[in-house]
Design a protein around this motif. Structure first.
Motif, PDB file in Angstrom:
ATOM      1  N   LEU A  60       0.797  -1.221   0.000  1.00  0.00           N
ATOM      2  CA  LEU A  60       0.000   0.000   0.000  1.00  0.00           C
ATOM      3  C   LEU A  60       0.832   1.275   0.000  1.00  0.00           C
ATOM      4  CD1 LEU A  60      -2.849  -0.950   2.503  1.00  0.00           C
ATOM      5  CD2 LEU A  60      -3.126  -0.365   0.094  1.00  0.00           C
ATOM      6  N   LEU A  61       2.130   1.146   0.243  1.00  0.00           N
ATOM      7  CA  LEU A  61       2.980   2.326   0.410  1.00  0.00           C
ATOM      8  C   LEU A  61       2.960   3.219  -0.825  1.00  0.00           C
ATOM      9  CD1 LEU A  61       4.920   3.773   2.329  1.00  0.00           C
ATOM     10  CD2 LEU A  61       6.797   2.455   1.325  1.00  0.00           C
ATOM     11  N   HIS A  62       2.987   2.604  -2.025  1.00  0.00           N
ATOM     12  CA  HIS A  62       3.041   3.375  -3.261  1.00  0.00           C
ATOM     13  C   HIS A  62       1.777   3.198  -4.109  1.00  0.00           C
ATOM     14  CE1 HIS A  62       7.247   4.229  -2.474  1.00  0.00           C
ATOM     15  NE2 HIS A  62       7.479   2.925  -2.308  1.00  0.00           N
ATOM     16  N   PHE A  63       0.680   2.839  -3.452  1.00  0.00           N
ATOM     17  CA  PHE A  63      -0.548   2.608  -4.197  1.00  0.00           C
ATOM     18  C   PHE A  63      -1.239   3.920  -4.578  1.00  0.00           C
ATOM     19  CE2 PHE A  63      -5.188   1.679  -4.240  1.00  0.00           C
ATOM     20  CZ  PHE A  63      -5.207   0.845  -5.346  1.00  0.00           C
ATOM     21  N   TYR A  64      -1.146   4.915  -3.719  1.00  0.00           N
ATOM     22  CA  TYR A  64      -1.805   6.188  -3.978  1.00  0.00           C
ATOM     23  C   TYR A  64      -0.821   7.218  -4.514  1.00  0.00           C
ATOM     24  CZ  TYR A  64      -5.697   4.251  -1.343  1.00  0.00           C
ATOM     25  OH  TYR A  64      -6.734   3.452  -0.915  1.00  0.00           O
ATOM     26  N   VAL A  65      -1.357   8.174  -5.261  1.00  0.00           N
ATOM     27  CA  VAL A  65      -0.523   9.226  -5.832  1.00  0.00           C
ATOM     28  C   VAL A  65       0.076  10.082  -4.734  1.00  0.00           C
ATOM     29  CG1 VAL A  65      -0.525  11.287  -7.303  1.00  0.00           C
ATOM     30  CG2 VAL A  65      -1.829   9.262  -7.979  1.00  0.00           C
ATOM     31  N   SER A  66      -0.755  10.448  -3.741  1.00  0.00           N
ATOM     32  CA  SER A  66      -0.306  11.286  -2.627  1.00  0.00           C
ATOM     33  C   SER A  66      -0.494  10.530  -1.327  1.00  0.00           C
ATOM     34  CB  SER A  66      -1.108  12.598  -2.598  1.00  0.00           C
ATOM     35  OG  SER A  66      -0.753  13.362  -1.469  1.00  0.00           O
ATOM     36  N   PRO A  67       0.595  10.135  -0.664  1.00  0.00           N
ATOM     37  CA  PRO A  67       0.461   9.393   0.603  1.00  0.00           C
ATOM     38  C   PRO A  67      -0.284  10.182   1.673  1.00  0.00           C
ATOM     39  CG  PRO A  67       2.708   9.292  -0.243  1.00  0.00           C
ATOM     40  CD  PRO A  67       1.995  10.308  -1.056  1.00  0.00           C
ATOM     41  N   CYS A  68      -0.263  11.514   1.607  1.00  0.00           N
ATOM     42  CA  CYS A  68      -0.933  12.331   2.615  1.00  0.00           C
ATOM     43  C   CYS A  68      -2.447  12.229   2.521  1.00  0.00           C
ATOM     44  CB  CYS A  68      -0.513  13.798   2.475  1.00  0.00           C
ATOM     45  SG  CYS A  68       1.274  14.053   2.682  1.00  0.00           S
ATOM     46  N   ALA A  69      -2.944  11.754   1.368  1.00  0.00           N
ATOM     47  CA  ALA A  69      -4.393  11.699   1.173  1.00  0.00           C
ATOM     48  C   ALA A  69      -5.031  10.505   1.861  1.00  0.00           C
ATOM     49  CB  ALA A  69      -4.717  11.674  -0.307  1.00  0.00           C
ATOM     50  N   ARG A  70      -4.247   9.536   2.297  1.00  0.00           N
ATOM     51  CA  ARG A  70      -4.794   8.356   2.957  1.00  0.00           C
ATOM     52  C   ARG A  70      -4.519   8.431   4.451  1.00  0.00           C
ATOM     53  NH1 ARG A  70      -0.281   6.058   4.415  1.00  0.00           N
ATOM     54  NH2 ARG A  70       1.520   5.847   3.035  1.00  0.00           N
ATOM     55  N   PRO A  71      -5.256   7.647   5.243  1.00  0.00           N
ATOM     56  CA  PRO A  71      -4.958   7.574   6.674  1.00  0.00           C
ATOM     57  C   PRO A  71      -3.592   6.928   6.901  1.00  0.00           C
ATOM     58  CG  PRO A  71      -7.144   6.696   6.158  1.00  0.00           C
ATOM     59  CD  PRO A  71      -6.428   6.880   4.866  1.00  0.00           C
ATOM     60  N   PRO A  72      -3.016   7.085   8.085  1.00  0.00           N
ATOM     61  CA  PRO A  72      -1.747   6.407   8.369  1.00  0.00           C
ATOM     62  C   PRO A  72      -1.887   4.902   8.166  1.00  0.00           C
ATOM     63  CG  PRO A  72      -2.258   8.025  10.071  1.00  0.00           C
ATOM     64  CD  PRO A  72      -3.471   7.939   9.186  1.00  0.00           C
ATOM     65  N   LEU A  73      -0.821   4.304   7.630  1.00  0.00           N
ATOM     66  CA  LEU A  73      -0.881   2.883   7.300  1.00  0.00           C
ATOM     67  C   LEU A  73      -1.201   2.026   8.512  1.00  0.00           C
ATOM     68  CD1 LEU A  73       2.004   2.354   4.720  1.00  0.00           C
ATOM     69  CD2 LEU A  73      -0.451   2.283   4.318  1.00  0.00           C
ATOM     70  N   GLY A  74      -0.641   2.380   9.651  1.00  0.00           N
ATOM     71  CA  GLY A  74      -0.910   1.595  10.855  1.00  0.00           C
ATOM     72  C   GLY A  74      -2.372   1.599  11.226  1.00  0.00           C
TER      73      GLY A  74
END
Length: 639
Positions: free
Chosen positions: A393-407
């Motif tokens: 999931l680390l590189h699944f979205y264009v902007s990591p800030c747009a998703r909740p924290p992975l944990g």
């Protein structure tokens, strides 16, 4: 139209063969002549469609000629009554032209004829119709050139000219398979030989090539051979699009063939764009070819998505996320194709059904990407190792800030449900937009398979959204972030693949010598008296035999000095060798050679001496008892 040579260009090899556009693994049956196209009066749906297109093209040509004449009369006359009559006639002609162009647009929008007959439900692909052309008669110009330039009787080459004309006639109606491609490719290669043999720099054959625009039917006419070559290359790309569209994409083998066909179509259009310029028709202009390249790459990418979706679906996170990214990639490339179609002059040129279908597909595959993302978060995450899921999931979205924290996303099932619901909401909205765009276009509403695919995908997303809905869920729906597009199938444009094809006019002699780019003068006779020291000439080569040098002290050198002193030497001409003895004449150089290994042989045949020229090294030609008259360096004249 002009031809440039910035990329790979057909060139001759050591045996004077030219390259052909062929797919790897195809047989070399095109090395022999293929002279049979499809029956122009055949009753297949595709043949009927092509016949209707040809009929409309001829009517458009007639109306445009009438309009040109009326416009000239309107500008030339000063009589107001005549001006009013001509203006009324122009209104009538323009109305007819508009109706014909709309009818042709409907034909170009008829995509179902080119699709597969399989019962599987597939999204239709866009094929491109072939450019139509008129018949061309090469007989007179080629015969005249052979007579005037090469000094031979052009009537001796009627067989070769007829083969060339038969080949051109056959390639006007190619079959929608490798045989049809072979026809177009063989004729394209023969045009290379035609260019080298009969077209001096900055000249033409005097033949008019008539071709009709593939989409609008507007006629174009040029005498440049580059226009003929470019139009044939365009039809090669167009035929590849039809082959790709007809493949059965319910099986992996059909998908692979479709991908290869669309890549080759993109390669042909890109090659045409890079190597030909100043096209008289809009379909071969730079903007049109750029649009076609992007469209073919997008359709190949769509097939790549279908290949992934058709493969084994393991119930894991990686496979679902990969499908989501593949769908996002398809949506992006269709968006690029849509951008190329919306720019002038393409905006008013491309059929509305094409632009609408490309926009529908961009929305449809964007919706699919969000659907598969929701499936991955809600159905696949629980069975995944946490570390592996975090890496995926680390590189699944264009902007990591747009998703909740992975944990938080990985550890909280409720959070994953809400995030998956956001993706599904976005998928439903995109599906509804695709269905709306489909309903707006009259042509697309007639394509039942497309409507079935859109409705089925929309229902699947709605059902999944209802499954995740909770009665006590009063929190606002999250905003789904953009999915990073990624594909294992990189956009590709397969360049033309080159294989040898025989020159129809090889009887004229090797292309490296007997070509229009050489400087030839009229044949002349050079008389050499026989001497005991021989002729004093060094001969080299085989078919044709060339004079490599003049031996010192021989009769040839003496004659050369005499010619120079008399001011009659012309290095641009083709000298004819004549050796005399006591006013007798006989043949010295036998141009129907017998090759012997090991040594040269002298064969006495009556009063003539025959010399074998099988050795490519230098040969000293001597004679004791013979005379000869033969153009040196020309293997075509028989003694």
């Amino acid at each position: 139209m002009e031809e440039h040579h910035t990329t790979r260009q057909p060139d001759s090899s050591s045996n004077e063969d030219v390259v052909s556009l062929r797919s790897p693994g195809e047989d070399n049956s095109c090395n022999g002549s293929i002279r049979k196209g499809c029956d122009p009066y055949g009753q297949s749906q595709r043949s009927k469609l092509q016949n209707q297109r040809a009929r409309i093209n001829q009517q458009i040509n007639k109306e445009m000629r009438m309009r040109a004449g009326a416009e000239n009369l309107f500008r030339a006359t000063t009589n107001n009554k005549i001006k009013e009559t001509v203006a009324l006639e122009l209104t009538y002609v323009n109305s007819n032209l508009q109706l014909l162009k709309e009818e042709l647009e409907d034909l170009n929008s008829n995509m179902e004829v080119y699709q597969t007959d399989s019962e599987a439900v597939n999204v239709p692909l866009i094929p491109l119709g072939l450019k139509e052309t008129k018949e061309v008669d090469f007989s007179t110009p080629i015969q005249d050139f052979i007579h005037e330039y090469y000094g031979e009787d052009g009537l001796l080459y009627q067989k070769e000219i007829k083969e060339l004309m038969d080949l051109r006639q056959a390639m006007r109606t190619p079959a929608r398979n490798q045989t049809g491609l072979g026809l177009l490719m063989e004729y394209y290669n023969q045009l290379y030989f035609l260019d080298r043999r009969f077209l001096a720099p900055h000249e033409n054959l005097g033949v008019h090539f008539h071709w009709y625009d593939s989409l609008t039917g507007v006629p174009s006419c040029q005498r440049a051979l580059a226009f003929e070559k470019g139009s044939v290359l365009f039809n090669i790309g167009a035929l590849y699009t039809q082959i790709g569209a007809r493949q059965d994409r319910s099986a992996s083998a059909g998908i692979e063939r479709a991908i290869d066909a669309f890549h080759r179509a993109a390669g042909a259009f890109d090659y045409l764009k890079e190597n030909f310029s100043n096209a008289p028709s809009l379909d071969m202009s730079g903007p049109a070819l750029c649009m076609l390249v992007r469209l073919m790459v997008a359709q190949a990418q769509e097939c790549a998505f279908e290949r992934v979706a058709l493969g084994p679906r393991d119930a894991d996170l990686v496979s679902s996320l990969r499908l989501a990214q593949e769908a996002a990639q398809v949506s992006d490339v269709y968006l690029l194709a849509r951008g190329a179609m919306s720019q002038p002059p393409m905006k008013n040129y491309v059929p509305c059904s094409w632009a609408s279908l490309v926009q529908v597909k961009s929305e449809h595959f964007r919706a699919l990407s969000h659907y598969f993302a929701a499936v991955a978060l809600c159905d696949r995450m629980a069975s995944e190792d946490t570390a592996e899921a975090e890496k995926t999931l680390l590189h699944f979205y264009v902007s990591p800030c747009a998703r909740p924290p992975l944990g938080q996303l990985l550890g909280d099932a409720q959070q994953r449900r809400k995030f998956g619901k956001a993706h599904l909401r976005h998928a439903v909205m995109r599906h509804e937009e695709a269905i709306r765009l489909h309903g707006v276009c009259k042509i697309l509403r007639k394509i039942d398979t497309l409507q079935d695919v859109l409705v089925l995908a929309h229902k699947r997303s709605l059902d999944k959204y209802s499954e995740l809905e909770r009665e006590d869920d009063f929190e606002p729906t999250l905003e789904a972030p953009h999915i990073r597009p990624q594909s294992q199938q990189e956009p590709d444009m397969t360049l033309p693949h080159f294989v040898p094809v025989a020159d129809l006019f090889q009887r004229l002699g090797p292309l490296s010598v007997f070509c229009a780019r050489g400087r030839w003068g009229p044949a002349r006779a050079v008389c050499l008296p026989r001497s005991e020291g021989g002729l004093g000439l060094m001969l080299r080569g085989d078919s044709p035999v060339l004079v490599a040098g003049v031996a010192a002290g021989g009769c040839a050198e003496a004659e050369k000095r005499a010619l120079v002193s008399r001011g009659k030497e012309n290095t641009g001409g083709r000298p004819t060798l004549r050796v005399t003895k006591e006013q007798s004449s006989a043949s010295l150089l036998n141009w129907n050679r017998k090759k012997r290994e090991g040594k040269q042989t002298w064969n006495r045949l009556g009063s003539a001496l025959h010399l074998s020229f099988g050795n490519l090294g230098h040969t000293s030609a001597t004679s004791r008892d013979a005379t000869a008259e033969q153009p040196l360096g020309d293997s075509r004249r028989q003694s």
